[in-house]
Design a protein around this motif. Structure first.
Motif, PDB file in Angstrom:
ATOM      1  N   ASP A 110       0.827  -1.201   0.000  1.00 38.19           N
ATOM      2  CA  ASP A 110       0.000   0.000   0.000  1.00 38.19           C
ATOM      3  C   ASP A 110       0.863   1.253   0.000  1.00 38.19           C
ATOM      4  O   ASP A 110       0.481   2.282  -0.568  1.00 38.19           O
ATOM      5  CB  ASP A 110      -0.904   0.040   1.244  1.00 38.19           C
ATOM      6  CG  ASP A 110      -2.010  -0.987   1.192  1.00 38.19           C
ATOM      7  OD1 ASP A 110      -2.777  -0.983   0.210  1.00 38.19           O
ATOM      8  OD2 ASP A 110      -2.102  -1.810   2.126  1.00 38.19           O
ATOM      9  N   PHE A 111       2.039   1.159   0.630  1.00 37.20           N
ATOM     10  CA  PHE A 111       2.828   2.364   0.914  1.00 37.20           C
ATOM     11  C   PHE A 111       4.277   1.969   1.134  1.00 37.20           C
ATOM     12  O   PHE A 111       4.563   0.966   1.790  1.00 37.20           O
ATOM     13  CB  PHE A 111       2.260   3.023   2.171  1.00 37.20           C
ATOM     14  CG  PHE A 111       2.927   4.300   2.593  1.00 37.20           C
ATOM     15  CD1 PHE A 111       2.765   5.462   1.869  1.00 37.20           C
ATOM     16  CD2 PHE A 111       3.677   4.342   3.765  1.00 37.20           C
ATOM     17  CE1 PHE A 111       3.357   6.658   2.292  1.00 37.20           C
ATOM     18  CE2 PHE A 111       4.268   5.524   4.193  1.00 37.20           C
ATOM     19  CZ  PHE A 111       4.099   6.685   3.449  1.00 37.20           C
ATOM     20  N   SER A 157       6.466   5.715  -2.225  1.00 35.52           N
ATOM     21  CA  SER A 157       5.362   6.659  -2.075  1.00 35.52           C
ATOM     22  C   SER A 157       5.826   8.035  -1.627  1.00 35.52           C
ATOM     23  O   SER A 157       5.449   9.048  -2.213  1.00 35.52           O
ATOM     24  CB  SER A 157       4.354   6.112  -1.055  1.00 35.52           C
ATOM     25  OG  SER A 157       4.013   4.772  -1.322  1.00 35.52           O
ATOM     26  N   CYS A 158       6.622   8.061  -0.552  1.00 38.31           N
ATOM     27  CA  CYS A 158       7.062   9.321   0.038  1.00 38.31           C
ATOM     28  C   CYS A 158       8.503   9.223   0.519  1.00 38.31           C
ATOM     29  O   CYS A 158       8.966   8.140   0.881  1.00 38.31           O
ATOM     30  CB  CYS A 158       6.184   9.698   1.239  1.00 38.31           C
ATOM     31  SG  CYS A 158       4.491  10.164   0.832  1.00 38.31           S
ATOM     32  N   LEU A 159       9.170  10.366   0.545  1.00 43.01           N
ATOM     33  CA  LEU A 159      10.489  10.456   1.164  1.00 43.01           C
ATOM     34  C   LEU A 159      10.312  10.594   2.673  1.00 43.01           C
ATOM     35  O   LEU A 159       9.610  11.485   3.143  1.00 43.01           O
ATOM     36  CB  LEU A 159      11.264  11.669   0.642  1.00 43.01           C
ATOM     37  CG  LEU A 159      11.589  11.717  -0.847  1.00 43.01           C
ATOM     38  CD1 LEU A 159      12.465  12.936  -1.138  1.00 43.01           C
ATOM     39  CD2 LEU A 159      12.299  10.444  -1.291  1.00 43.01           C
ATOM     40  N   ALA A 160      10.959   9.713   3.422  1.00 49.09           N
ATOM     41  CA  ALA A 160      10.900   9.788   4.881  1.00 49.09           C
ATOM     42  C   ALA A 160      11.931  10.782   5.406  1.00 49.09           C
ATOM     43  O   ALA A 160      12.999  10.949   4.812  1.00 49.09           O
ATOM     44  CB  ALA A 160      11.161   8.411   5.486  1.00 49.09           C
ATOM     45  N   ASP A 193       7.557  13.254 -10.443  1.00 51.46           N
ATOM     46  CA  ASP A 193       7.468  11.791 -10.447  1.00 51.46           C
ATOM     47  C   ASP A 193       6.231  11.291  -9.714  1.00 51.46           C
ATOM     48  O   ASP A 193       6.012  10.088  -9.585  1.00 51.46           O
ATOM     49  CB  ASP A 193       8.733  11.218  -9.804  1.00 51.46           C
ATOM     50  CG  ASP A 193       8.977   9.757 -10.154  1.00 51.46           C
ATOM     51  OD1 ASP A 193       8.501   9.299 -11.220  1.00 51.46           O
ATOM     52  OD2 ASP A 193       9.645   9.062  -9.360  1.00 51.46           O
ATOM     53  N   GLY A 194       5.420  12.200  -9.192  1.00 49.55           N
ATOM     54  CA  GLY A 194       4.191  11.812  -8.504  1.00 49.55           C
ATOM     55  C   GLY A 194       4.402  11.287  -7.098  1.00 49.55           C
ATOM     56  O   GLY A 194       3.545  10.590  -6.562  1.00 49.55           O
ATOM     57  N   MET A 266      -0.632   1.810  -3.226  1.00 50.97           N
ATOM     58  CA  MET A 266       0.391   2.744  -3.715  1.00 50.97           C
ATOM     59  C   MET A 266      -0.200   4.017  -4.326  1.00 50.97           C
ATOM     60  O   MET A 266       0.500   4.756  -4.995  1.00 50.97           O
ATOM     61  CB  MET A 266       1.322   2.048  -4.724  1.00 50.97           C
ATOM     62  CG  MET A 266       2.137   0.904  -4.127  1.00 50.97           C
ATOM     63  SD  MET A 266       3.273   1.421  -2.804  1.00 50.97           S
ATOM     64  CE  MET A 266       4.491   2.374  -3.721  1.00 50.97           C
ATOM     65  N   LYS A 267      -1.461   4.285  -4.067  1.00 54.53           N
ATOM     66  CA  LYS A 267      -2.094   5.495  -4.585  1.00 54.53           C
ATOM     67  C   LYS A 267      -2.490   6.402  -3.427  1.00 54.53           C
ATOM     68  O   LYS A 267      -3.076   5.940  -2.442  1.00 54.53           O
ATOM     69  CB  LYS A 267      -3.323   5.145  -5.426  1.00 54.53           C
ATOM     70  CG  LYS A 267      -2.993   4.348  -6.682  1.00 54.53           C
ATOM     71  CD  LYS A 267      -4.242   3.988  -7.448  1.00 54.53           C
ATOM     72  CE  LYS A 267      -3.893   3.165  -8.692  1.00 54.53           C
ATOM     73  NZ  LYS A 267      -5.109   2.766  -9.442  1.00 54.53           N
TER      74      LYS A 267
END
Length: 273
Positions: A110-111, A157-160, A193-194, A266-267
């Motif tokens: 998912d993430f 998904s995201c930069l931590a 890159d979304g 992943m959305k």
């Protein structure tokens, strides 16, 4: 809606927090959605099936089959009380990208958080990376490695904790202006890159006199058009779970953000602040 999107359990080598207890504690706190993001750090840790994994001197990545099996069981068991999302924290280096490509293809994520915890297999938390370098050199090498990784790896998904290196050098110093050019390049690239970034609330317990990433970085991200942002406690034990999530939501609203995100398959899913 209270959500925590950076949570570690006893599947991470730096935590002994049982996964089911995390779920129970989250429900008790009124957390509506939680994503598990246990650690994988190729280059400095071994997989459970790898040669040498039985040597207690070696540090191990997540036991993926056991992790996914327990997650699936808990997701079904507690579905009426909390939404659980499946994730990992990928501690990537440029040279380990192929291993993460394989791992990503093996499970229905998912993430995924993208982190830089080490460069050239030199860990930040042990001080190996910083040895013999000025603080300026530490920041430069860290951000150049991050830029290289995001240009070559896209299944996240995201930069931590974007300015993580601040945790391990002079916490008091804000180096935003000195690194603004490369930070702008990183943020412009991930936006195109979304991808997104997270607010990591562990800055409070690490006694950093700012948010992680800094408010300056958050403002820059918004100014460049960034909209995807998650909030996570980076918890490893009970008293860290869900910490400072509400304060972070208020701050993001003050900085001009209109939404925070959760993820499914992943959305990003956008929620008003």
């Amino acid at each position: 809606m209270l959500c925590d999107y950076h949570v570690h359990t006893y599947y991470s080598d730096d935590s002994d927090y049982p996964m089911e207890q995390v779920v129970k504690d989250a429900i008790q706190q009124g957390i509506s959605e939680l994503c598990f993001t246990d650690h994988v750090d190729y280059g400095v840790k071994l997989d459970h099936h790898a040669a040498g994994a039985d040597d207690p001197a070696n540090r191990l990545n997540v036991d993926y089959p056991a992790y996914f099996k327990e997650f699936t069981k808990l997701q079904e068991q507690y579905q009426k009380e909390i939404r659980l999302r499946f994730g990992l924290e990928f501690g990537i280096q440029t040279g380990t990208i192929p291993k993460f490509e394989q791992l990503f293809s093996a499970y229905p994520f998912d993430f995924v958080l993208l982190s830089i915890h080490q460069v050239n297999n030199q860990e930040f938390w042990l001080g190996d990376f910083q040895q013999g370098k000025t603080e300026e050199e530490c920041y430069q090498e860290y951000y150049h490695e991050l830029l290289s990784v995001v240009k070559n790896y896209h299944h996240y998904s995201c930069l931590a904790h974007l300015d993580l290196i601040r945790r391990y050098v002079n916490k008091e110093e804000n180096t935003f202006e000195a690194n603004k050019e490369i930070l702008t390049e990183i943020l412009q690239y991930i936006i195109a890159d979304g991808k997104g970034i997270e607010v990591n609330t562990s800055s409070v317990r690490y006694q950093i006199p700012d948010t992680t990433p800094s408010k300056d970085i958050l403002r820059l991200y918004r100014q460049l058009g960034g909209k995807i942002i998650t909030i996570g406690s980076d918890s490893h034990k009970p008293d860290e779970l869900g910490a400072h999530i509400e304060e972070s939501r208020k701050l993001l609203k003050e900085l001009g953000f209109q939404h925070y995100c959760t993820f499914q398959e992943m959305k990003p899913v956008f929620h008003p602040l």
